[in-house]
Design a protein around this motif. Structure first.
Motif, PDB file in Angstrom:
ATOM      1  N   ILE A   1       0.857  -1.185   0.000  1.00 25.74           N
ATOM      2  CA  ILE A   1       0.000   0.000   0.000  1.00 25.74           C
ATOM      3  C   ILE A   1       0.889   1.229   0.000  1.00 25.74           C
ATOM      4  N   PHE A   2       0.636   2.135  -0.900  1.00 27.28           N
ATOM      5  CA  PHE A   2       1.394   3.370  -0.962  1.00 27.28           C
ATOM      6  C   PHE A   2       0.536   4.507  -0.429  1.00 27.28           C
ATOM      7  N   ASP A   3       1.127   5.325   0.396  1.00 27.11           N
ATOM      8  CA  ASP A   3       0.413   6.467   0.951  1.00 27.11           C
ATOM      9  C   ASP A   3       0.376   7.612  -0.056  1.00 27.11           C
ATOM     10  N   ARG A   4       1.523   8.019  -0.559  1.00 26.06           N
ATOM     11  CA  ARG A   4       1.618   9.150  -1.477  1.00 26.06           C
ATOM     12  C   ARG A   4       2.469   8.743  -2.681  1.00 26.06           C
ATOM     13  N   PRO A   5       1.909   7.944  -3.584  1.00 23.97           N
ATOM     14  CA  PRO A   5       2.722   7.440  -4.698  1.00 23.97           C
ATOM     15  C   PRO A   5       2.601   8.300  -5.946  1.00 23.97           C
ATOM     16  N   TYR A   6       3.709   8.628  -6.548  1.00 26.56           N
ATOM     17  CA  TYR A   6       3.727   9.355  -7.812  1.00 26.56           C
ATOM     18  C   TYR A   6       4.764   8.705  -8.721  1.00 26.56           C
ATOM     19  N   THR A   7       4.443   8.614  -9.997  1.00 27.01           N
ATOM     20  CA  THR A   7       5.399   8.123 -10.979  1.00 27.01           C
ATOM     21  C   THR A   7       5.694   9.229 -11.977  1.00 27.01           C
ATOM     22  N   VAL A   8       6.981   9.484 -12.201  1.00 20.25           N
ATOM     23  CA  VAL A   8       7.407  10.516 -13.148  1.00 20.25           C
ATOM     24  C   VAL A   8       8.347   9.883 -14.161  1.00 20.25           C
ATOM     25  N   ARG A   9       8.447  10.501 -15.317  1.00 23.34           N
ATOM     26  CA  ARG A   9       9.346  10.026 -16.364  1.00 23.34           C
ATOM     27  C   ARG A   9      10.197  11.186 -16.843  1.00 23.34           C
ATOM     28  N   THR A  10      11.491  10.950 -16.978  1.00 25.21           N
ATOM     29  CA  THR A  10      12.394  12.004 -17.417  1.00 25.21           C
ATOM     30  C   THR A  10      13.097  11.590 -18.708  1.00 25.21           C
ATOM     31  N   THR A  11      13.435  12.595 -19.494  1.00 28.34           N
ATOM     32  CA  THR A  11      14.133  12.360 -20.762  1.00 28.34           C
ATOM     33  C   THR A  11      15.470  13.083 -20.814  1.00 28.34           C
ATOM     34  N   ALA A  12      15.775  13.888 -19.794  1.00 30.34           N
ATOM     35  CA  ALA A  12      16.977  14.727 -19.805  1.00 30.34           C
ATOM     36  C   ALA A  12      18.132  14.031 -19.093  1.00 30.34           C
ATOM     37  N   SER A  13      19.340  14.527 -19.326  1.00 35.07           N
ATOM     38  CA  SER A  13      20.513  14.033 -18.624  1.00 35.07           C
ATOM     39  C   SER A  13      20.401  14.357 -17.141  1.00 35.07           C
ATOM     40  N   SER A  14      20.816  13.417 -16.303  1.00 36.39           N
ATOM     41  CA  SER A  14      20.749  13.648 -14.856  1.00 36.39           C
ATOM     42  C   SER A  14      21.711  14.742 -14.413  1.00 36.39           C
ATOM     43  N   GLN A  15      22.664  15.115 -15.265  1.00 33.54           N
ATOM     44  CA  GLN A  15      23.606  16.174 -14.939  1.00 33.54           C
ATOM     45  C   GLN A  15      23.052  17.554 -15.271  1.00 33.54           C
TER      46      GLN A  15
ATOM     47  N   GLN B   1      10.782   6.237  -0.323  1.00 36.82           N
ATOM     48  CA  GLN B   1      11.296   5.198  -1.202  1.00 36.82           C
ATOM     49  C   GLN B   1      11.247   5.693  -2.641  1.00 36.82           C
ATOM     50  N   LEU B   2      12.296   5.411  -3.388  1.00 38.38           N
ATOM     51  CA  LEU B   2      12.384   5.754  -4.799  1.00 38.38           C
ATOM     52  C   LEU B   2      12.688   4.472  -5.573  1.00 38.38           C
ATOM     53  N   ALA B   3      11.804   4.127  -6.510  1.00 41.89           N
ATOM     54  CA  ALA B   3      12.001   2.955  -7.359  1.00 41.89           C
ATOM     55  C   ALA B   3      12.334   3.440  -8.767  1.00 41.89           C
ATOM     56  N   PHE B   4      13.573   3.214  -9.210  1.00 40.13           N
ATOM     57  CA  PHE B   4      14.046   3.673 -10.511  1.00 40.13           C
ATOM     58  C   PHE B   4      13.926   2.538 -11.531  1.00 40.13           C
ATOM     59  N   THR B   5      13.360   2.850 -12.695  1.00 37.13           N
ATOM     60  CA  THR B   5      13.407   1.947 -13.838  1.00 37.13           C
ATOM     61  C   THR B   5      14.249   2.630 -14.901  1.00 37.13           C
ATOM     62  N   VAL B   6      15.319   1.974 -15.317  1.00 31.01           N
ATOM     63  CA  VAL B   6      16.308   2.606 -16.190  1.00 31.01           C
ATOM     64  C   VAL B   6      16.718   1.644 -17.302  1.00 31.01           C
TER      65      VAL B   6
ATOM     66  N   PRO C   1      19.732  -0.230 -19.629  1.00 31.33           N
ATOM     67  CA  PRO C   1      20.930  -0.954 -19.171  1.00 31.33           C
ATOM     68  C   PRO C   1      22.197  -0.110 -19.159  1.00 31.33           C
ATOM     69  N   GLN C   2      22.201   1.032 -19.841  1.00 29.97           N
ATOM     70  CA  GLN C   2      23.407   1.861 -19.879  1.00 29.97           C
ATOM     71  C   GLN C   2      23.461   2.881 -18.744  1.00 29.97           C
ATOM     72  N   ARG C   3      22.388   3.040 -17.995  1.00 33.43           N
ATOM     73  CA  ARG C   3      22.318   4.051 -16.950  1.00 33.43           C
ATOM     74  C   ARG C   3      23.033   3.604 -15.682  1.00 33.43           C
ATOM     75  N   ASN C   4      23.758   4.519 -15.040  1.00 29.75           N
ATOM     76  CA  ASN C   4      24.297   4.294 -13.700  1.00 29.75           C
ATOM     77  C   ASN C   4      23.270   4.859 -12.722  1.00 29.75           C
ATOM     78  N   TRP C   5      22.503   3.970 -12.120  1.00 28.39           N
ATOM     79  CA  TRP C   5      21.350   4.443 -11.350  1.00 28.39           C
ATOM     80  C   TRP C   5      21.738   5.203 -10.088  1.00 28.39           C
ATOM     81  N   THR C   6      22.938   4.976  -9.555  1.00 27.94           N
ATOM     82  CA  THR C   6      23.326   5.711  -8.348  1.00 27.94           C
ATOM     83  C   THR C   6      23.479   7.206  -8.631  1.00 27.94           C
ATOM     84  N   ASN C   7      23.802   7.564  -9.881  1.00 30.21           N
ATOM     85  CA  ASN C   7      23.930   8.982 -10.223  1.00 30.21           C
ATOM     86  C   ASN C   7      22.582   9.700 -10.273  1.00 30.21           C
ATOM     87  N   LEU C   8      21.498   8.949 -10.186  1.00 27.90           N
ATOM     88  CA  LEU C   8      20.160   9.546 -10.250  1.00 27.90           C
ATOM     89  C   LEU C   8      19.605   9.896  -8.878  1.00 27.90           C
ATOM     90  N   TRP C   9      20.220   9.385  -7.808  1.00 29.24           N
ATOM     91  CA  TRP C   9      19.633   9.567  -6.487  1.00 29.24           C
ATOM     92  C   TRP C   9      19.535  11.038  -6.099  1.00 29.24           C
TER      93      TRP C   9
END
Length: 382
Positions: free
Chosen positions: A265-279, A305-310, A312-320
């Motif tokens: 159960i999620f209390d305040r769940p939102y899903t967003v999608r980005t297309t830009a560089s994380s930098q 909690q943050l659930a990232f879907t990326v 295979p070329q993405r370094n997901w730690t750089n997105l935190w």
């Protein structure tokens, strides 16, 4: 229908002449991944540029009647226009407040390892493919969540240190490198008994006088530790957890990752999608804009909690860090009007998860879940 790029004057003139019109905010090169529909009088796309930006520099504005804009999004760009949360009704509304069934208590020094409560199961449903997930309010993450480690904790004999971007030899860097080396010595024997993928949990102990809701950001403790261990050991981490509390001792746990079964159960769940560089600031801005309808959390401690879907070329730690920097619509802002300074110091529990979807390319989908500790959870605000 008109498109404005690098033409703030023309765009603002159009808004003034068409107060009953509509605007799609999109990328300079429009595509199906980012299309947000606004009324012409929406404060999100008119007046003074947010944070001093130009309206038509990083993003294009496509202006016209609602029907023609929505038809253009579908037929011309192959996507669907997401409705602005400020000026247009969304097709889905957040559910009622529910306890964070997926959270776990902050451990006390010397206590037995806590185990996560049983998750409530819901009726089976077909989850959308992450590549086709709509931006907006979600009922479940695009990818799996992983349970926090509950194995015997490993005691750290060096105080955890925050990430530092200072030059080599700087005292902060010296202390950070000493901590990372010590943590690696503690964790390596356990790692040799485990198969990939892995999940790590860091419980940070802070001096009694430390204000727990100010600074000491948990992602800045996790980032150097996870990246160091991944680089030094070649192991794959798909989830990372952290807590902070007043304690003389800090602990670390590492286990093979265990997906959470069932739909939490999620209390305040939102899903967003980005297309830009994380930098780039565009990465943060896209997340911020899509959270315009988010309900800000009241003052006090936060579980996040943050659930990232990326891809295979993405370094997901750089997105935190850039993702959390954009969460001021949920967490509040330290300095109102100043961009990318959320009140993230009040996060006392942080869970981060990664799921790979080759269909995403360079896009990123993030499911954001923010809750507050229940009364009697054992947390004492300081």
């Amino acid at each position: 229908m008109r498109r404005f790029v690098d033409d703030d004057a023309g765009y603002l003139d159009w808004l003034a002449a068409h107060p009953d019109g509509f605007v799609i905010n999109t990328l300079r090169k429009p595509g199906p991944a980012y299309l947000v529909l606004h009324r012409a009088n929406c404060s999100a796309i008119g007046g003074l540029p947010t944070y001093g930006r130009q309206w038509t520099a990083a993003y294009a504005k496509i202006c016209g009647d609602r029907d023609e804009l929505e038809a253009f999004a579908r037929q011309g760009l192959g996507g669907e226009a997401t409705l602005c949360g400020r000026c247009l009704d969304r097709t889905v509304t957040p559910g009622p407040h529910a306890p964070p069934a997926h959270s776990y208590p902050v451990p006390q020094p010397g206590s037995a390892p806590a185990r996560p409560p049983q998750l409530e199961r819901r009726s089976p449903r077909t989850a959308p493919s992450p590549a086709h997930t709509n931006i907006g309010i979600a009922t479940r993450p695009a990818g799996p969540l992983f349970a926090p480690p509950t194995s015997d904790p490993l005691r750290l004999d060096v105080q955890p240190r925050l990430a530092s971007w200072n030059t080599a030899g700087d005292p902060d860097q010296v202390r950070l490198q000493a901590f990372l080396a010590a943590a690696e010595r503690v964790v390596r024997p356990r790692l040799e008994t485990l198969a990939d993928p892995l999940v790590l949990r860091l419980d940070v102990g802070l001096p009694p006088a430390t204000p727990l809701l100010d600074q000491h950001d948990l992602d800045n403790y996790l980032f150097p530790l996870v990246t160091h261990l991944a680089k030094r050991t070649g192991r794959r981490f798909v989830s990372a957890w952290a807590t902070k509390q007043t304690s003389e001792t800090s602990w670390v746990r590492v286990e093979q990752a265990r997906p959470v079964h069932g739909s939490p159960i999620f209390d305040r769940p939102y899903t967003v999608r980005t297309t830009a560089s994380s930098q780039s600031s565009g990465f943060k801005q896209q997340i911020h804009d899509q959270l315009s309808a988010a309900n800000p959390l009241p003052d006090g401690p936060v579980w996040l909690q943050l659930a990232f879907t990326v891809g295979p070329q993405r370094n997901w730690t750089n997105l935190w860090k850039p993702t959390i920097d954009a969460l001021d619509p949920i967490l509040g802002s330290i300095t109102p009007g100043r961009s990318w300074h959320p009140r993230d110091g009040r996060i006392i529990e942080l869970g981060l998860h990664c799921h790979i979807d080759a269909a995403l390319g360079n896009d990123v989908i993030v499911t954001i879940t923010a809750n507050q500790p229940r009364t009697g959870s054992g947390y004492a605000q300081r």
